[in-house]
Design a protein around this motif. Structure first.
Motif, PDB file in Angstrom:
ATOM      1  N   ALA A  97      -1.896 -20.624  -1.496  1.00  0.00           N
ATOM      2  CA  ALA A  97      -3.233 -20.057  -1.324  1.00  0.00           C
ATOM      3  C   ALA A  97      -3.217 -18.888  -0.338  1.00  0.00           C
ATOM      4  CB  ALA A  97      -4.204 -21.138  -0.858  1.00  0.00           C
ATOM      5  N   VAL A  98      -2.383 -18.987   0.697  1.00  0.00           N
ATOM      6  CA  VAL A  98      -2.236 -17.871   1.641  1.00  0.00           C
ATOM      7  C   VAL A  98      -1.696 -16.645   0.916  1.00  0.00           C
ATOM      8  CG1 VAL A  98      -0.903 -17.031   3.616  1.00  0.00           C
ATOM      9  CG2 VAL A  98      -2.033 -19.256   3.734  1.00  0.00           C
ATOM     10  N   GLY A  99      -0.702 -16.854   0.051  1.00  0.00           N
ATOM     11  CA  GLY A  99      -0.163 -15.735  -0.713  1.00  0.00           C
ATOM     12  C   GLY A  99      -1.220 -15.068  -1.573  1.00  0.00           C
ATOM     13  N   GLU A 100      -2.089 -15.864  -2.187  1.00  0.00           N
ATOM     14  CA  GLU A 100      -3.172 -15.307  -2.998  1.00  0.00           C
ATOM     15  C   GLU A 100      -4.164 -14.539  -2.137  1.00  0.00           C
ATOM     16  OE1 GLU A 100      -4.924 -18.438  -5.245  1.00  0.00           O
ATOM     17  OE2 GLU A 100      -3.055 -18.944  -6.273  1.00  0.00           O
ATOM     18  N   LEU A 101      -4.441 -15.058  -0.942  1.00  0.00           N
ATOM     19  CA  LEU A 101      -5.333 -14.359  -0.009  1.00  0.00           C
ATOM     20  C   LEU A 101      -4.770 -12.989   0.348  1.00  0.00           C
ATOM     21  CD1 LEU A 101      -7.805 -14.650   2.118  1.00  0.00           C
ATOM     22  CD2 LEU A 101      -5.966 -15.178   3.741  1.00  0.00           C
ATOM     23  N   VAL A 102      -3.484 -12.965   0.680  1.00  0.00           N
ATOM     24  CA  VAL A 102      -2.845 -11.701   1.061  1.00  0.00           C
ATOM     25  C   VAL A 102      -2.881 -10.710  -0.084  1.00  0.00           C
ATOM     26  CG1 VAL A 102      -0.651 -10.647   1.731  1.00  0.00           C
ATOM     27  CG2 VAL A 102      -1.390 -12.783   2.819  1.00  0.00           C
ATOM     28  N   ARG A 103      -2.585 -11.172  -1.288  1.00  0.00           N
ATOM     29  CA  ARG A 103      -2.616 -10.267  -2.436  1.00  0.00           C
ATOM     30  C   ARG A 103      -4.021  -9.718  -2.682  1.00  0.00           C
ATOM     31  NH1 ARG A 103       1.304 -13.966  -4.118  1.00  0.00           N
ATOM     32  NH2 ARG A 103      -0.191 -15.333  -5.156  1.00  0.00           N
ATOM     33  N   ALA A 104      -5.014 -10.567  -2.511  1.00  0.00           N
ATOM     34  CA  ALA A 104      -6.397 -10.123  -2.734  1.00  0.00           C
ATOM     35  C   ALA A 104      -6.802  -9.051  -1.736  1.00  0.00           C
ATOM     36  CB  ALA A 104      -7.350 -11.312  -2.662  1.00  0.00           C
ATOM     37  N   TRP A 105      -6.477  -9.258  -0.462  1.00  0.00           N
ATOM     38  CA  TRP A 105      -6.866  -8.289   0.560  1.00  0.00           C
ATOM     39  C   TRP A 105      -5.959  -7.059   0.569  1.00  0.00           C
ATOM     40  CZ3 TRP A 105     -11.313  -7.745   2.915  1.00  0.00           C
ATOM     41  CH2 TRP A 105     -12.177  -8.854   2.973  1.00  0.00           C
ATOM     42  N   SER A 106      -4.837  -7.128  -0.157  1.00  0.00           N
ATOM     43  CA  SER A 106      -3.949  -5.967  -0.286  1.00  0.00           C
ATOM     44  C   SER A 106      -4.296  -5.117  -1.499  1.00  0.00           C
ATOM     45  CB  SER A 106      -2.487  -6.438  -0.411  1.00  0.00           C
ATOM     46  OG  SER A 106      -2.078  -7.185   0.708  1.00  0.00           O
ATOM     47  N   SER A 107      -5.188  -5.610  -2.354  1.00  0.00           N
ATOM     48  CA  SER A 107      -5.498  -4.901  -3.582  1.00  0.00           C
ATOM     49  C   SER A 107      -6.346  -3.658  -3.295  1.00  0.00           C
ATOM     50  CB  SER A 107      -6.224  -5.817  -4.561  1.00  0.00           C
ATOM     51  OG  SER A 107      -7.462  -6.250  -4.013  1.00  0.00           O
ATOM     52  N   PRO A 108      -6.224  -2.629  -4.131  1.00  0.00           N
ATOM     53  CA  PRO A 108      -7.003  -1.401  -3.919  1.00  0.00           C
ATOM     54  C   PRO A 108      -8.505  -1.678  -3.852  1.00  0.00           C
ATOM     55  CG  PRO A 108      -5.316  -1.068  -5.603  1.00  0.00           C
ATOM     56  CD  PRO A 108      -5.330  -2.528  -5.305  1.00  0.00           C
ATOM     57  N   GLY A 109      -9.158  -1.133  -2.847  1.00  0.00           N
ATOM     58  CA  GLY A 109     -10.600  -1.281  -2.700  1.00  0.00           C
ATOM     59  C   GLY A 109     -11.051  -2.508  -1.946  1.00  0.00           C
ATOM     60  N   ALA A 110     -10.117  -3.406  -1.591  1.00  0.00           N
ATOM     61  CA  ALA A 110     -10.523  -4.649  -0.924  1.00  0.00           C
ATOM     62  C   ALA A 110     -11.228  -4.386   0.404  1.00  0.00           C
ATOM     63  CB  ALA A 110      -9.308  -5.558  -0.706  1.00  0.00           C
ATOM     64  N   GLU A 111     -10.797  -3.368   1.134  1.00  0.00           N
ATOM     65  CA  GLU A 111     -11.377  -3.082   2.442  1.00  0.00           C
ATOM     66  C   GLU A 111     -12.573  -2.135   2.361  1.00  0.00           C
ATOM     67  OE1 GLU A 111      -8.801  -2.249   5.721  1.00  0.00           O
ATOM     68  OE2 GLU A 111      -7.060  -3.123   4.718  1.00  0.00           O
TER      69      GLU A 111
END
Length: 212
Positions: A97-111
Motif C-alpha cells: 500500500a505504501v508503494g501505491e501511495l508513492v506511485r500516486a503522489w509521483s504521478s503527473p499533476g498529483a501536486e
C-alpha cells in the motif's frame, strides 16, 4: 483553514513522491518489526489515542486514503478497518500500500490543484500524509523500542515537515490534531524539536513492564 498553506511548494522543495518513498519505506520496515502473534498489539505508544495495533491500523488507513486523495478521488476516514485481523499477510500488505501511495503522489499533476473534501492545496494534503508517516513511524518505533530515522535516504523529509508543521500548527491544535508544544532541551536536534511542536515528548519511553 486560513492557517494552512495556500500556494504551491517552492520550486526548491523536493517532490512528494521522493519524500513519501523515504518516509514510507521507513514506516514499512517498522510495521514488519511488529512481533507476530499479537503480543505487542496492546502496548502503549507516544500517541495516547492508539496502542500498537490501533496505530498500525491507522497508518494503513492513512496510506490507503491519501492515495485516493493523490488521485483526486473521494476518501473515507470515518471507519478504520482492522486489517491486522483480516489479513494474515498485513505486513507485506502495508508495504504494498505504501508503494501505491508513492506511485500516486509521483504521478503527473498529483501536486497540482486541490484535493479532498476541504479543497486544500494538493501539496498541503501530501505533506499531511508525509507527516503522519514520519511522526506515527516514530510513535511505533518508540513503542517497539527500535531505532528510527524519519528520512533514511536524506530526501529532505525533516526540512519539508519543519515548514509544514509551523504552518499547520495553529489550525491543527484548534482541531485537536496537535497537542500543545512540549519543551525540549536547548541542544535538541531538529527532529526532536519538530516532534515537540506536534505535542509529543521526544523523550517518551514505554511504561515499565510494557516494552513490546
Amino acid at each position: 483553514m486560513s492557517d494552512l498553506p495556500t500556494g504551491a511548494a517552492p520550486v526548491s522543495e523536493p517532490p512528494l513522491g521522493s519524500l513519501l518513498d523515504s518516509a514510507g519505506r521507513a514506516a514499512a520496515a517498522l510495521v514488519r518489526a511488529v512481533p507476530p502473534g499479537g503480543s505487542a498489539g496492546g502496548a502503549p505508544t507516544p500517541c495516547a489515542e492508539y496502542d500498537v495495533r490501533g496505530l498500525v491500523n491507522h497508518l494503513f488507513q492513512v496510506v490507503v486514503e491519501f492515495r485516493e486523495l493523490a488521485l483526486k478521488r473521494p476518501s473515507d476516514f470515518s471507519v478504520t478497518p482492522d486489517r491486522l485481523g483480516a489479513d494474515p499477510e498485513w505486513r507485506e500488505g502495508f508495504a504494498g500500500a505504501v508503494g501505491e501511495l508513492v506511485r500516486a503522489w509521483s504521478s503527473p499533476g498529483a501536486e497540482e490543484g486541490t484535493t479532498g473534501a476541504m479543497d486544500l492545496p494538493a501539496r498541503t494534503v501530501g505533506c499531511m500524509v508525509l507527516l503522519d508517516l514520519a511522526v506515527h513511524g516514530w510513535d511505533l518505533a518508540r513503542a517497539l523500542g527500535v531505532p528510527y530515522d524519519p528520512d533514511p535516504d536524506g530526501a529532505g523529509v525533516v526540512g519539508v515537515l519543519e515548514r509544514a508543521v509551523v504552518e499547520m500548527a495553529p489550525t491543527a491544535r484548534a482541531m485537536g490534531m496537535f497537542g500543545e508544544p512540549v519543551a525540549v532541551a536547548a541542544g535538541a536536534d531538529r527532529w526532536a524539536r519538530l516532534l515537540a511542536l506536534t505535542g509529543r515528548d521526544p523523550g517518551w519511553e514505554p511504561p515499565d513492564g510494557d516494552d513490546a
